[in-house]
Design a protein around this motif. Structure first.
Motif, PDB file in Angstrom:
ATOM      1  N   LEU A   1      26.418  75.723  72.667  1.00 48.63           N
ATOM      2  CA  LEU A   1      25.750  74.902  73.629  1.00 48.63           C
ATOM      3  C   LEU A   1      26.553  74.115  74.197  1.00 48.63           C
ATOM      4  O   LEU A   1      27.412  73.302  73.912  1.00 48.63           O
ATOM      5  CB  LEU A   1      24.521  74.455  72.100  1.00 48.63           C
ATOM      6  CG  LEU A   1      23.515  75.080  72.160  1.00 48.63           C
ATOM      7  CD1 LEU A   1      22.155  74.778  71.134  1.00 48.63           C
ATOM      8  CD2 LEU A   1      22.691  75.873  72.766  1.00 48.63           C
ATOM      9  N   MET A   2      26.506  73.626  75.429  1.00 49.89           N
ATOM     10  CA  MET A   2      26.624  72.454  75.338  1.00 49.89           C
ATOM     11  C   MET A   2      25.782  71.285  76.420  1.00 49.89           C
ATOM     12  O   MET A   2      24.728  71.830  76.865  1.00 49.89           O
ATOM     13  CB  MET A   2      28.450  73.102  77.011  1.00 49.89           C
ATOM     14  CG  MET A   2      27.187  73.607  78.483  1.00 49.89           C
ATOM     15  SD  MET A   2      28.399  73.978  79.669  1.00 49.89           S
ATOM     16  CE  MET A   2      28.793  72.491  79.827  1.00 49.89           C
ATOM     17  N   TYR A   3      26.253  70.302  76.998  1.00 49.89           N
ATOM     18  CA  TYR A   3      25.139  69.732  77.882  1.00 49.89           C
ATOM     19  C   TYR A   3      25.190  68.451  78.624  1.00 49.89           C
ATOM     20  O   TYR A   3      26.642  68.445  78.528  1.00 49.89           O
ATOM     21  CB  TYR A   3      23.881  68.881  76.872  1.00 49.89           C
ATOM     22  CG  TYR A   3      24.671  67.856  76.854  1.00 49.89           C
ATOM     23  CD1 TYR A   3      24.494  66.532  76.647  1.00 49.89           C
ATOM     24  CD2 TYR A   3      25.827  67.827  75.243  1.00 49.89           C
ATOM     25  CE1 TYR A   3      25.291  65.344  76.213  1.00 49.89           C
ATOM     26  CE2 TYR A   3      26.501  66.469  74.764  1.00 49.89           C
ATOM     27  CZ  TYR A   3      26.338  65.018  75.569  1.00 49.89           C
ATOM     28  OH  TYR A   3      26.732  64.098  74.710  1.00 49.89           O
ATOM     29  N   GLU A   4      24.907  68.103  79.665  1.00 54.90           N
ATOM     30  CA  GLU A   4      25.116  67.128  80.591  1.00 54.90           C
ATOM     31  C   GLU A   4      24.169  65.986  80.694  1.00 54.90           C
ATOM     32  O   GLU A   4      23.113  66.373  80.295  1.00 54.90           O
ATOM     33  CB  GLU A   4      25.799  67.523  81.835  1.00 54.90           C
ATOM     34  CG  GLU A   4      26.589  68.638  82.036  1.00 54.90           C
ATOM     35  CD  GLU A   4      26.671  69.032  83.469  1.00 54.90           C
ATOM     36  OE1 GLU A   4      26.181  68.953  84.210  1.00 54.90           O
ATOM     37  OE2 GLU A   4      28.073  70.112  83.743  1.00 54.90           O
ATOM     38  N   SER A   5      24.475  64.477  80.778  1.00 52.75           N
ATOM     39  CA  SER A   5      24.096  64.098  81.288  1.00 52.75           C
ATOM     40  C   SER A   5      24.343  62.961  81.855  1.00 52.75           C
ATOM     41  O   SER A   5      25.315  63.171  82.529  1.00 52.75           O
ATOM     42  CB  SER A   5      23.001  63.501  79.310  1.00 52.75           C
ATOM     43  OG  SER A   5      24.890  62.903  79.397  1.00 52.75           O
ATOM     44  N   LYS A   6      23.657  62.060  81.752  1.00 47.43           N
ATOM     45  CA  LYS A   6      24.237  61.142  82.829  1.00 47.43           C
ATOM     46  C   LYS A   6      25.003  60.252  82.454  1.00 47.43           C
ATOM     47  O   LYS A   6      26.061  59.711  82.811  1.00 47.43           O
ATOM     48  CB  LYS A   6      22.714  59.459  82.415  1.00 47.43           C
ATOM     49  CG  LYS A   6      21.253  59.982  83.638  1.00 47.43           C
ATOM     50  CD  LYS A   6      20.937  58.516  83.953  1.00 47.43           C
ATOM     51  CE  LYS A   6      19.801  58.947  84.306  1.00 47.43           C
ATOM     52  NZ  LYS A   6      18.885  57.632  83.989  1.00 47.43           N
ATOM     53  N   ALA A   7      25.539  60.333  80.563  1.00 45.43           N
ATOM     54  CA  ALA A   7      26.399  59.511  80.173  1.00 45.43           C
ATOM     55  C   ALA A   7      27.727  60.205  80.213  1.00 45.43           C
ATOM     56  O   ALA A   7      28.561  59.067  80.616  1.00 45.43           O
ATOM     57  CB  ALA A   7      26.298  58.959  78.566  1.00 45.43           C
TER      58      ALA A   7
END
Length: 320
Positions: free
Chosen positions: A169-175
């Motif tokens: 899994l991987m994710y992207e966010s504002k941070a």
């Protein structure tokens, strides 16, 4: 050409930026409406609008149960088949006609993030499942957070969930976006700082050289002035005033050039980088004032003290 279809849950249609038409037909049951995903430049302008179909046009999408490559000469693909003979063979192919209801822009976080030949299109999940005959498999999940507290908690949860070198899994966010942009910004600051340091050093050396050359080239003149009655103190004071005059002239010229060239350079950079905003600051000029004043005082003192070790007669003889 190849068409990339992205199916969205109904709740995500509010995230689309509509350029033309209306997306509401895609939310109706048993609809045959489709939206064309357009590409924007860094400033939000639509590129090549003539490339895309118009609202109301009909486009045909071909669905297939399976796709295989065959050798166009023999019907069977082998390891030695040249690439120019590769041919797609569709099994269970069927055409579906859709009416373009809107031209939209997908947020980057919701898009495929790549493009090729053909169009990028948007359908509702229900329509895509109906026409493809298969179940929808989520490609990605999107989360909205209500405030900064929830955002921090979600960031911490997703970070733990995707931790580990072999996590699928991987994710992207504002941070993560802020962190990447900060690193990108640091690159500009580093390169710009180094260039400014080099230019500043060259300027200081040139200032040092100009003052030393001016004093050395007038050694005979100074010796003559001392011979007709100028005191050492008067000569030293005159050289210091000259040095301070050179220093303030350099600072004034730098300030005027900054006012003249700064806006032009800022406009050029603003046209190159969408995130760049020009803002004039006088701080660098103010920081150079004490440096130049110190040099304007120090260099004449050093040069005078060195010349004062010789008598006026010796200075006149050396100057000849």
């Amino acid at each position: 050409g190849d068409t990339r279809i992205e199916a969205l849950d109904n709740s995500l249609f509010d995230k689309l930026q509509v350029f033309d038409g209306d997306i509401s037909p895609m939310l109706e049951p048993d609809n045959n409406a489709i939206a064309i995903a357009v590409s924007l430049d860094d400033y939000g302008n639509l590129r090549n609008p003539e490339y895309y179909p118009k609202v109301g046009d009909t486009i045909t999408v071909t669905y297939a149960d399976d796709v295989k490559y065959i050798d166009s000469r023999t019907g069977e693909l082998t390891e030695v088949t040249p690439e120019e003979y590769f041919q797609e063979k569709l099994y269970g192919a069927r055409d579906v006609e859709y009416t373009v209801c809107a031209l939209v822009n997908l947020p980057n976080s919701m898009s495929y993030r790549y493009s090729g030949f053909g169009y990028d299109v948007v359908l509702s999940v229900d329509t895509a499942q109906r026409d493809s005959g298969g179940a929808a498999i989520p490609m990605l999940y999107l989360f909205d957070t209500a405030d900064e507290v929830d955002e921090a908690e979600a960031e911490q949860y997703l970070s733990k969930l995707t931790a580990g070198e072999f996590s699928p899994l991987m994710y992207e966010s504002k941070a993560t976006a802020r962190s990447e942009f900060a690193q990108f910004r640091q690159m500009f600051l580093l390169i710009g700082g180094i260039l400014c340091a080099i230019i500043g050093l060259v300027g200081l050396l040139n200032f040092f050289n100009a003052m030393m050359t001016s004093i050395l080239s007038r050694r005979r003149e100074f010796a003559v002035l001392q011979a007709v009655g100028m005191t050492n103190r008067q000569l030293k004071t005159m050289l210091i005033y000259e040095g301070l005059f050179y220093a303030m002239s350099s600072v004034s010229a730098a300030f005027i050039l900054s006012l003249a060239v700064g806006p032009l350079a800022g406009k050029m950079l603003g046209s190159m980088f969408w995130f760049f905003e020009y803002r004039f600051t006088i701080l660098p000029v103010l920081l150079t004032i004490p440096v130049f004043l110190l040099l304007g005082w120090l260099i004449p003192c050093m040069m005078y003290d060195n010349a004062a070790k010789c008598s006026v007669v010796e200075q006149l003889r050396d100057a000849q």
